[in-house]
Design a protein around this motif. Structure first.
Motif, PDB file in Angstrom:
ATOM      1  N   THR A  83       0.653  -1.175   0.074  1.00  8.59           N
ATOM      2  CA  THR A  83       0.009   0.144  -0.132  1.00  8.59           C
ATOM      3  C   THR A  83       0.772   1.363  -0.082  1.00  8.59           C
ATOM      4  O   THR A  83       0.375   2.401  -0.016  1.00  8.59           O
ATOM      5  CB  THR A  83      -0.961  -0.040   1.186  1.00  8.59           C
ATOM      6  OG1 THR A  83      -0.043   0.058   2.531  1.00  8.59           O
ATOM      7  CG2 THR A  83      -1.900  -1.043   1.214  1.00  8.59           C
ATOM      8  N   GLY A  84       2.140   1.191   0.144  1.00  2.00           N
ATOM      9  CA  GLY A  84       2.995   2.359   0.176  1.00  2.00           C
ATOM     10  C   GLY A  84       3.237   2.876   1.537  1.00  2.00           C
ATOM     11  O   GLY A  84       3.953   3.916   1.596  1.00  2.00           O
ATOM     12  N   ARG A  85       2.449   2.374   2.386  1.00  2.14           N
ATOM     13  CA  ARG A  85       2.483   2.857   3.838  1.00  2.14           C
ATOM     14  C   ARG A  85       3.632   2.660   4.592  1.00  2.14           C
ATOM     15  O   ARG A  85       3.853   3.365   5.632  1.00  2.14           O
ATOM     16  CB  ARG A  85       1.059   2.583   4.488  1.00  2.14           C
ATOM     17  CG  ARG A  85       0.056   3.422   3.939  1.00  2.14           C
ATOM     18  CD  ARG A  85      -1.114   3.852   5.010  1.00  2.14           C
ATOM     19  NE  ARG A  85      -1.700   2.429   5.477  1.00  2.14           N
ATOM     20  CZ  ARG A  85      -2.817   2.726   6.399  1.00  2.14           C
ATOM     21  NH1 ARG A  85      -3.175   3.864   6.868  1.00  2.14           N
ATOM     22  NH2 ARG A  85      -3.193   1.531   6.921  1.00  2.14           N
ATOM     23  N   TRP A  86       4.444   1.671   4.257  1.00  2.00           N
ATOM     24  CA  TRP A  86       5.576   1.406   5.052  1.00  2.00           C
ATOM     25  C   TRP A  86       6.494   2.824   5.149  1.00  2.00           C
ATOM     26  O   TRP A  86       7.095   2.935   6.238  1.00  2.00           O
ATOM     27  CB  TRP A  86       6.547   0.298   4.373  1.00  2.00           C
ATOM     28  CG  TRP A  86       7.691  -0.090   5.230  1.00  2.00           C
ATOM     29  CD1 TRP A  86       9.153   0.335   5.000  1.00  2.00           C
ATOM     30  CD2 TRP A  86       7.610  -0.919   6.445  1.00  2.00           C
ATOM     31  NE1 TRP A  86       9.928  -0.280   5.927  1.00  2.00           N
ATOM     32  CE2 TRP A  86       9.141  -1.051   6.887  1.00  2.00           C
ATOM     33  CE3 TRP A  86       6.701  -1.352   7.258  1.00  2.00           C
ATOM     34  CZ2 TRP A  86       9.550  -1.633   8.072  1.00  2.00           C
ATOM     35  CZ3 TRP A  86       7.093  -2.065   8.300  1.00  2.00           C
ATOM     36  CH2 TRP A  86       8.588  -2.205   8.703  1.00  2.00           C
ATOM     37  N   GLU A  87       6.654   3.701   4.219  1.00  2.00           N
ATOM     38  CA  GLU A  87       7.321   4.726   4.174  1.00  2.00           C
ATOM     39  C   GLU A  87       6.479   5.888   4.463  1.00  2.00           C
ATOM     40  O   GLU A  87       6.657   6.743   5.202  1.00  2.00           O
ATOM     41  CB  GLU A  87       7.955   5.027   2.515  1.00  2.00           C
ATOM     42  CG  GLU A  87       8.934   4.013   2.245  1.00  2.00           C
ATOM     43  CD  GLU A  87      10.211   4.031   2.990  1.00  2.00           C
ATOM     44  OE1 GLU A  87      10.389   5.178   4.010  1.00  2.00           O
ATOM     45  OE2 GLU A  87      10.753   2.917   3.441  1.00  2.00           O
ATOM     46  N   LYS A  88       5.219   5.934   3.783  1.00  2.00           N
ATOM     47  CA  LYS A  88       4.320   7.111   4.045  1.00  2.00           C
ATOM     48  C   LYS A  88       3.710   7.274   5.642  1.00  2.00           C
ATOM     49  O   LYS A  88       3.294   8.489   5.868  1.00  2.00           O
ATOM     50  CB  LYS A  88       3.254   6.972   2.764  1.00  2.00           C
ATOM     51  CG  LYS A  88       3.384   7.879   1.634  1.00  2.00           C
ATOM     52  CD  LYS A  88       2.098   7.810   0.939  1.00  2.00           C
ATOM     53  CE  LYS A  88       2.321   7.025  -0.261  1.00  2.00           C
ATOM     54  NZ  LYS A  88       0.880   6.430  -0.682  1.00  2.00           N
TER      55      LYS A  88
END
Ligand code: ATP
Ligand code: MG
Ligand code: MG
Ligand code: MG
Length: 565
Positions: A83-88
């Motif tokens: 989901t891209g949330r590891w960074e975001k």
């Protein structure tokens, strides 16, 4: 429960860092104990209250057709990368590694895990809509854990996630959850408002926060006295017409910026030297006094640490104490303003030395500058620099806005297809064609509710629990200094009778002096109290007191049954 066999550990002194009433009272009552920053142990007493809240939440979720399950608190990095949330997600995400150097996070929320579950489990549109929930521990590495369990790092949340074939179906479940939340907070006996909230980065159509009304709340909410309009202040501002309120004397300039971190960053952003640093607030008097008023862990520390020279030569960096020393006046206001990282303006009309100042205030990532208040103006808080103030016309044109403070205890959100799309969570429709599901998410801060209820309901003596949250409904206190067996027996018998009727009762059989015993029962907020004493026994009466009333009453046992319903 016999108190002699329980662990009740009330204390007189509380740590100085307990800033708000609920935190102080929870520590004094021994409901929680701090283990480390943002980490709390729930004592047996505290847990009784927490479980009460949990039970109401669970009952209403079940009634609303949601299905309980339980997901792990530890979640694999790979899922969050999808989901891209590891960074975001940012620094609130606590990342950990196992012995094989595999990365995980401690779940701050569970959209990824539930969507992964749904994409594997749901095989047909016929299974939709479906609404899963859990009551489970979350971890968020909050930048400023504070107010005890109100803003903890580890806390208990009820989180639900619904899955749908169509946006219409999502709308229906959203409405069902909205009603369930209203029932939950009504049943818990709390004064609350459901307010529109921004859907922000996630997009989606609708979002509401459930706010418990309390002056100490970190959030500001705007509501109309002429209609149902209610929104959190951010949402109200986003919708407010520009003409809602006459601008201050000079045009108020709003500059959207990423978080300003250092003097250099500021210079780069504003193209000027940092006499305009508006992280926190700047006040400049014509006579040369510049006050940067601050609190907390701010950039300003860097300025203090050596960049003072870059401020105009006649500037003074001032703390609250320094302003007091320079002006003979204590700054007018300091306190929480509802924006986690922002600082109130602190100026007082009586500080004549600060006449005709220029000031600015900021919110996260938004800076205001150029507001020029006239002589004798009084600026009390950052909100005053914003577009929406009490007395503005409601955005729906009906009535006038009022501003109140609230504690966010629940949040419902239409997520749309964001997570299902990222995680490829589809179900075949009636043509057999895979369709990306629509999702809603619905959170309740179970542990925060305990603190919020205390904020709303207390007096000098302690907490005043609404009955559904009280650790016990009634306390039976024994006053028996002469150790007369009949008195003890009468108290025991009453305790038995109450228990047999299913009334949760605590028997104070600790043998304390009446003063200490009553102080404890008032502190822990038991709704009803009866005293069994030698005198009462002789007269065939009980001394009764409701926690929210000032007077004792002498009643008979039948009157007690009537009182307890
Ligand atoms: P806040 O604005 O207070 O930081 P949030 O909007 O980040 O909360 P949500 O992601 O909406 O929180 O989570 C659902 C609920 O969980 C919130 O409405 C709140 O009641 C509770 N909650 C969130 N953060 C905390 C925390 N640090 N401590 C206790 N409860 C919390
Ligand atoms: Mg938060
Ligand atoms: Mg919030
Ligand atoms: Mg929220």
């Amino acid at each position: 429960m016999r108190l002699s066999q329980f662990h009740l550990a009330t204390v007189k002194e509380v740590p100085a860092d307990a800033e708000i009433t609920s935190h102080r009272l929870m520590l004094r009552a021994g409901m929680v104990r701090k283990l480390a920053s943002g980490l709390y142990t729930w004592s047996p007493l505290g847990l009784r209250v927490l479980r009460k809240v949990e039970a109401v939440v669970r009952e209403e979720m079940n009634r609303a057709g949601a299905i309980e399950m339980l997901m792990p608190s530890i979640q694999p990095k790979e899922l969050w990368e999808e989901t891209g949330r590891w960074e975001k997600f940012g620094n609130q995400l606590l990342k950990i590694k196992d012995r094989k150097e595999q990365e995980f996070c401690y779940g701050p929320t569970h959209e990824e895990v539930i969507t992964d579950f749904a994409r594997n489990e749901l095989k047909s549109y016929k299974q939709l809509p479906i609404n899963f929930y859990q009551i489970q521990t979350k971890f968020r590495d909050e930048i400023r854990p504070r107010f005890g369990v109100m803003r903890a790092r580890e806390f208990l949340m009820k989180d639900a996630y619904s899955f749908h074939l169509t946006p219409e179906s999502l709308n229906e479940t959203y409405e069902v959850m909205y009603q369930a939340y209203s029932r939950i907070f009504t049943r818990l006996g709390l004064k609350f408002r459901a307010v529109q909230a921004d859907t922000g980065a996630i997009g989606g159509n609708a979002s509401h926060e459930f706010q418990v009304l309390a002056d100490s709340g970190e959030d500001a909410i705007a509501f109309s006295d002429g209609s149902d309009y209610a929104a959190n202040i951010e949402k109200a501002e986003a919708l407010a017409p520009a003409t809602a309120r006459p601008a201050p004397a000079a045009a108020l300039q709003r500059i959207d910026t990423p978080r300003v971190r250092t003097v250099e960053d500021t210079t780069a952003h504003f193209g000027t030297t940092p006499d305009r640093i508006l992280k926190t607030v700047m006040v400049r008097g014509v006579n040369g006094l510049v006050a940067l008023c601050l609190r907390g862990d701010h950039e300003i520390n860097e300025i203090k640490a050596g960049k003072l020279a870059e401020l105009p030569g006649d500037s003074v960096l001032a703390s609250e104490e320094e302003i007091l020393a320079a002006t003979g006046t204590r700054p007018g206001f300091i306190g929480p303003v509802g924006l986690p990282d922002s600082i109130p303006v602190i100026v007082d009309r009586s500080a004549a030395v600060l006449a005709d100042f220029i000031c600015g205030g900021n919110a996260n990532d938004t800076h205001y500058s150029g507001a020029n208040w006239e002589r004798d103006a009084r600026i009390t808080r950052v909100e005053d620099l914003r577009k929406v103030v009490a007395g503005d016309l409601s955005p729906d044109g009906q009535g006038v806005l009022h501003i109140a403070r609230g504690i966010e205890v629940g949040h419902v959100f239409q997520l749309g297809q964001k997570y299902a799309e990222a995680l490829k969570a589809t179900v075949p429709d009636d043509q057999g064609k895979p369709q990306v599901m629509y999702m809603g998410c619905y959170g309740i801060g179970v542990s925060r509710i305990v603190a919020a209820a205390i904020e709303q309901r207390h007096d000098e003596a302690g907490m005043i629990w609404p009955e559904p949250m009280a650790p016990w409904r009634i306390a039976v206190c024994i006053i028996n200094q002469r150790n007369i067996p009949a008195v003890t027996e009468a108290a025991e018998a009453l305790y038995q009778q109450l228990s047999e009727r299913g009334i949760e009762t605590v028997l104070d059989d600790r043998g304390l002096r009446p003063g200490s015993m009553f102080a404890d029962m008032e502190l822990i907020g038991i709704p009803h109290r009866v005293v069994v004493s030698e005198r009462g026994l002789a007269a065939g009466t009980l001394e009764y007191r409701a926690r929210d009333q000032a007077e004792n009453r002498t009643i008979t046992i039948d009157e007690l049954w009537a009182l307890l319903g």
